[in-house]
Scaffold this motif. Structure first.
Motif, PDB file in Angstrom:
ATOM      1  N   LYS A  47       9.729  28.002  18.662  1.00 50.09           N
ATOM      2  CA  LYS A  47       9.330  27.320  19.643  1.00 50.09           C
ATOM      3  C   LYS A  47       7.995  26.205  19.625  1.00 50.09           C
ATOM      4  CE  LYS A  47       9.367  27.862  24.662  1.00 50.09           C
ATOM      5  NZ  LYS A  47       9.199  28.853  25.728  1.00 50.09           N
ATOM      6  N   ILE A  48       8.118  25.156  19.876  1.00 46.10           N
ATOM      7  CA  ILE A  48       7.072  24.094  19.474  1.00 46.10           C
ATOM      8  C   ILE A  48       6.899  23.345  20.622  1.00 46.10           C
ATOM      9  CG2 ILE A  48       6.425  22.047  18.218  1.00 46.10           C
ATOM     10  CD1 ILE A  48       8.304  22.966  16.172  1.00 46.10           C
ATOM     11  N   TRP A  49       5.581  23.231  21.256  1.00 46.39           N
ATOM     12  CA  TRP A  49       5.283  22.504  22.393  1.00 46.39           C
ATOM     13  C   TRP A  49       4.468  21.011  21.853  1.00 46.39           C
ATOM     14  CZ3 TRP A  49       5.153  27.719  21.757  1.00 46.39           C
ATOM     15  CH2 TRP A  49       5.805  28.497  23.223  1.00 46.39           C
ATOM     16  N   SER A  55       4.516  11.632  27.402  1.00 43.87           N
ATOM     17  CA  SER A  55       5.509  12.454  27.505  1.00 43.87           C
ATOM     18  C   SER A  55       5.280  13.920  26.874  1.00 43.87           C
ATOM     19  CB  SER A  55       6.802  12.042  26.887  1.00 43.87           C
ATOM     20  OG  SER A  55       7.333  10.896  27.200  1.00 43.87           O
ATOM     21  N   GLN A  56       5.552  15.120  27.387  1.00 45.62           N
ATOM     22  CA  GLN A  56       5.374  16.175  26.984  1.00 45.62           C
ATOM     23  C   GLN A  56       7.036  16.916  26.651  1.00 45.62           C
ATOM     24  OE1 GLN A  56       2.727  18.723  29.293  1.00 45.62           O
ATOM     25  NE2 GLN A  56       1.027  17.266  28.703  1.00 45.62           N
ATOM     26  N   SER A  57       6.921  18.012  25.605  1.00 47.18           N
ATOM     27  CA  SER A  57       8.200  18.287  25.404  1.00 47.18           C
ATOM     28  C   SER A  57       7.667  19.825  24.865  1.00 47.18           C
ATOM     29  CB  SER A  57       8.785  17.642  24.363  1.00 47.18           C
ATOM     30  OG  SER A  57      10.161  18.224  24.108  1.00 47.18           O
ATOM     31  N   VAL A  58       8.867  20.930  25.151  1.00 50.56           N
ATOM     32  CA  VAL A  58       8.839  22.120  24.510  1.00 50.56           C
ATOM     33  C   VAL A  58      10.313  22.198  23.999  1.00 50.56           C
ATOM     34  CG1 VAL A  58       8.922  24.499  24.795  1.00 50.56           C
ATOM     35  CG2 VAL A  58       7.527  23.128  26.249  1.00 50.56           C
ATOM     36  N   ASP A  59      10.432  22.440  22.674  1.00 53.26           N
ATOM     37  CA  ASP A  59      11.692  22.522  21.879  1.00 53.26           C
ATOM     38  C   ASP A  59      11.786  23.871  21.164  1.00 53.26           C
ATOM     39  OD1 ASP A  59      12.638  19.567  22.065  1.00 53.26           O
ATOM     40  OD2 ASP A  59      10.561  19.273  21.482  1.00 53.26           O
ATOM     41  N   CYS A  60      12.973  24.293  20.861  1.00 53.52           N
ATOM     42  CA  CYS A  60      13.453  25.474  20.338  1.00 53.52           C
ATOM     43  C   CYS A  60      14.449  25.116  19.159  1.00 53.52           C
ATOM     44  CB  CYS A  60      14.017  26.431  21.103  1.00 53.52           C
ATOM     45  SG  CYS A  60      12.593  27.161  22.235  1.00 53.52           S
ATOM     46  N   TYR A  61      14.236  25.797  18.174  1.00 50.30           N
ATOM     47  CA  TYR A  61      15.204  25.521  16.869  1.00 50.30           C
ATOM     48  C   TYR A  61      15.642  26.925  16.289  1.00 50.30           C
ATOM     49  CZ  TYR A  61      13.036  21.017  17.022  1.00 50.30           C
ATOM     50  OH  TYR A  61      12.647  19.730  17.469  1.00 50.30           O
TER      51      TYR A  61
END
Length: 117
Positions: A47-49, A55-61
């Motif tokens: 998980k990366i903030w 823009s802001q993002s929270v992404d999971c891989y």
């Protein structure tokens, strides 16, 4: 004419048998395809903030592989059950072991790509 037909059929059968033997004896390689997935609580994915401009993002891989991260500034990383290497805009690569959470409050790295090992 019959013997020529038998030779063609026999050759085709031998070729088919050889192909089948190779297919069964050569193991399939691992698939390396990192996936961008929906973030869900309680999961142990990477998980990366991050932020870029306004823009802001929270992404999971999940899964092994490498993918482009677009030069976003990373604020926080939670590796979950994944070993990670991120490649920053300075040309450096940084490995982070699984089960770690790191924040970058003062000088976040600008990340070009990420790789799950």
């Amino acid at each position: 004419m019959v013997s020529k037909t038998k030779k063609v059929v026999r050759s085709a059968a031998v070729a088919f048998a050889a192909a089948a033997t190779i297919t069964m004896t050569v193991p399939a390689g691992d698939a390396f395809a990192i996936d961008h997935i929906p973030c869900r609580g309680g999961e142990n994915f990477l998980k990366i903030w991050s932020h870029n401009g306004g823009s802001q993002s929270v992404d999971c891989y999940a899964n092994r592989g490498r993918t482009d991260f677009g030069g976003w500034w990373v604020d926080k990383i939670s590796t979950g059950n994944n070993d990670l290497i991120y490649y920053d805009a300075n040309g450096d690569s940084v490995k982070i072991e699984r089960w770690h959470e790191i924040t970058f409050p003062n000088r976040p790295p600008k990340v070009n790509s990420i790789e799950i090992l």
